[in-house]
Design a protein around this motif. Structure first.
Motif, PDB file in Angstrom:
ATOM      1  N   GLN A  27       0.830  -1.206   0.000  1.00  0.00           N
ATOM      2  CA  GLN A  27       0.000   0.000   0.000  1.00  0.00           C
ATOM      3  C   GLN A  27       0.862   1.253   0.000  1.00  0.00           C
ATOM      4  N   LEU A  30       1.920   2.022  -3.480  1.00  0.00           N
ATOM      5  CA  LEU A  30       0.855   2.650  -4.258  1.00  0.00           C
ATOM      6  C   LEU A  30       0.745   4.134  -3.934  1.00  0.00           C
ATOM      7  N   GLY A  41      -4.016   7.564 -10.625  1.00  0.00           N
ATOM      8  CA  GLY A  41      -4.606   6.489  -9.843  1.00  0.00           C
ATOM      9  C   GLY A  41      -3.958   5.157 -10.156  1.00  0.00           C
ATOM     10  N   VAL A  43      -4.012   0.746  -9.079  1.00  0.00           N
ATOM     11  CA  VAL A  43      -4.548  -0.410  -8.363  1.00  0.00           C
ATOM     12  C   VAL A  43      -3.511  -1.529  -8.414  1.00  0.00           C
ATOM     13  N   GLU A  45      -3.381  -5.894  -7.253  1.00  0.00           N
ATOM     14  CA  GLU A  45      -4.037  -7.062  -6.672  1.00  0.00           C
ATOM     15  C   GLU A  45      -2.972  -8.127  -6.461  1.00  0.00           C
ATOM     16  N   THR A  57      -5.485   0.260  -3.567  1.00  0.00           N
ATOM     17  CA  THR A  57      -5.612   1.346  -4.531  1.00  0.00           C
ATOM     18  C   THR A  57      -5.136   2.652  -3.901  1.00  0.00           C
ATOM     19  N   ALA A  61      -9.715   7.353 -10.031  1.00  0.00           N
ATOM     20  CA  ALA A  61     -10.021   6.844 -11.370  1.00  0.00           C
ATOM     21  C   ALA A  61     -10.412   7.963 -12.318  1.00  0.00           C
ATOM     22  N   LYS A  68     -13.017   6.991  -6.943  1.00  0.00           N
ATOM     23  CA  LYS A  68     -11.908   6.113  -6.603  1.00  0.00           C
ATOM     24  C   LYS A  68     -11.850   4.912  -7.552  1.00  0.00           C
ATOM     25  N   ARG A  69     -10.696   4.315  -7.619  1.00  0.00           N
ATOM     26  CA  ARG A  69     -10.531   3.094  -8.407  1.00  0.00           C
ATOM     27  C   ARG A  69     -11.092   1.914  -7.627  1.00  0.00           C
ATOM     28  N   PHE A 373      -0.924  -5.028 -11.560  1.00  0.00           N
ATOM     29  CA  PHE A 373      -1.192  -3.619 -11.250  1.00  0.00           C
ATOM     30  C   PHE A 373      -1.463  -2.830 -12.521  1.00  0.00           C
ATOM     31  N   THR A 375      -1.792   1.527 -13.803  1.00  0.00           N
ATOM     32  CA  THR A 375      -1.857   2.959 -13.555  1.00  0.00           C
ATOM     33  C   THR A 375      -2.593   3.615 -14.714  1.00  0.00           C
TER      34      THR A 375
END
Length: 395
Positions: A27, A30, A41, A43, A45, A57, A61, A68-69, A373, A375
């Motif tokens: 995190q 990010l 933005g 994300v 996973e 995230t 977005a 938010k994403r 990920f 961007t």
């Protein structure tokens, strides 16, 4: 009911603490990307060895609404599609329908017999490993001229590229070396590979990648963009770019010495490039971070391929001196990171970047741990990829 031994309880607590530490560090990466690298933005996973996942995230977005994403966003994976192309071809080899040592001229006579190229000397393996001597197609004057400034991008963003256009573009500049001599990253070689798949099978590339990759992995949100699609049929982030020269700059005038004076002035608001015809990308695949965790785990571990083809995919060549993603070796459609850059862990992956998007997916060779990920702007720093490898896979 008997209580678990104290040692087991302590082991579980330690394991849970290590996992939480990994999530926290990921995190932080990010948030660093948004605050320090100027990414709107992002994300990511993560898949753990036990099959559980974590989603993180930072940023937004949509710069206008501040939305938010969220999980499940559809995004283009750019050159991540090269692994799909290579997997299709290696599957065809396993089925006895071709050999990756076949010269391209055997299947596509004349396609690589112009501009100084010789299709009898360039093999399928050469194309998939970027060692065929083809020039770097991303630098083709015809391509660069259409998208190099805000004005030209706006004018040409909905231009459609046919397969014949891509084959012509692949040989529009002279060779940069002999086949097998060195690594030079070339989208054009993969455009030829897509045409070869269609010639060998009599099916479309979309049909073959569906048969060999999408269905076996149970991918529910991954597809080859159909002709004319310029947006997305589901949730997606807005995409933003600052990857431009000043309006009026002739790309032919840009040199390694003067390029900094040619790029846009810093501080300009990014251009929204969400709606964009990306048919110049040979594989042109849209996916999600969740689906791509499955894909990269399979690609890294070889679960989609027989052992002979898996060994061929991961027989790598050096990318040193190629002005490409640093600290890597390249297999067939995928790369392996230098363990010195990933905390000592071997990491395999795919990545892609173009106007408004950067995508990456990385996994350990057993496929048990993975991270994907995205961007919503192009690559600002490859350091992001290495940081995520270190926190999500090497922790």
């Amino acid at each position: 009911m008997l209580s678990p031994p104290a040692r087991i309880v302590e082991d579980v607590k330690r394991w849970m603490g290590e996992r939480r530490d990994m999530y926290d560090k990921t995190q932080q990466v990010l948030e660093w990307a948004v605050s320090e690298v100027d990414i709107p933005g992002i994300v990511a996973e993560v898949k753990n060895a036990d099959g559980s996942t974590w989603f993180g995230t930072a940023g937004v977005a949509d710069l206008t609404s501040g939305a938010k994403r969220v999980p499940g966003e559809l995004v283009p994976i750019g050159s991540g599609d090269k692994a799909f192309i290579a997997t299709v071809i290696l599957t065809l080899e396993a089925e006895g329908r071709l050999d990756i040592e076949d010269p391209i001229g055997k299947w596509l006579p004349g396609v690589l017999d112009t501009g100084g190229y010789d299709g009898t000397e360039i093999s399928i393996r050469h194309l998939l490993s970027n060692t065929g001597g083809l020039f770097s197609t991303g630098l083709a004057p015809e391509l660069v001229a259409r998208y190099t400034s805000r004005a030209t991008f706006t004018q040409h963003r909905f231009d459609a590229w046919s397969q014949q256009d891509l084959l012509r573009l692949a040989v529009s500049q002279p060779p940069v070396g002999r086949p097998g001599e060195r690594f030079v990253y070339s989208n054009g070689g993969f455009a030829v590979a897509v045409a070869l798949i269609e010639k060998v099978t009599g099916n479309t590339y979309a049909q073959e990648v569906e048969r060999t990759v999408f269905r076996p992995l149970g991918l529910s949100s991954t597809y080859v963009r159909p002709e004319g699609e310029t947006t997305f049929p589901g949730p997606h982030p807005r995409a933003y770019s600052t990857q431009f020269y000043k309006d009026g700059v002739d790309p032919a005038d840009v040199t390694p010495e003067n390029w900094e004076s040619m790029v846009e002035e810093p501080g300009l608001a990014p251009l929204d490039v969400t709606e964009f015809d990306t048919s110049w990308e040979p594989g042109n695949i849209v996916s999600t971070t969740g689906d791509m965790l499955r894909v990269i785990s399979a690609v890294a571990s070889g679960s989609l391929l027989p052992s002979a083809q898996y060994r061929k995919m991961w027989t790598t060549v050096s990318t040193e001196g190629a002005n490409w993603l640093p600290h890597t070796r390249y297999g067939l459609g995928s790369f392996e990171l230098d363990p010195a850059m990933t905390g000592g862990v071997t990491v395999r992956g795919v990545a892609g970047s173009y106007w408004g998007h950067m995508f990456g997916a990385l996994a350990t060779p057993d496929g048990e741990r993975a991270v994907a990920f995205h961007t919503n702007t192009e690559a600002k720093s490859w350091e992001l990829l290495f940081k995520l490898a270190q926190t999500a896979l090497a922790g």
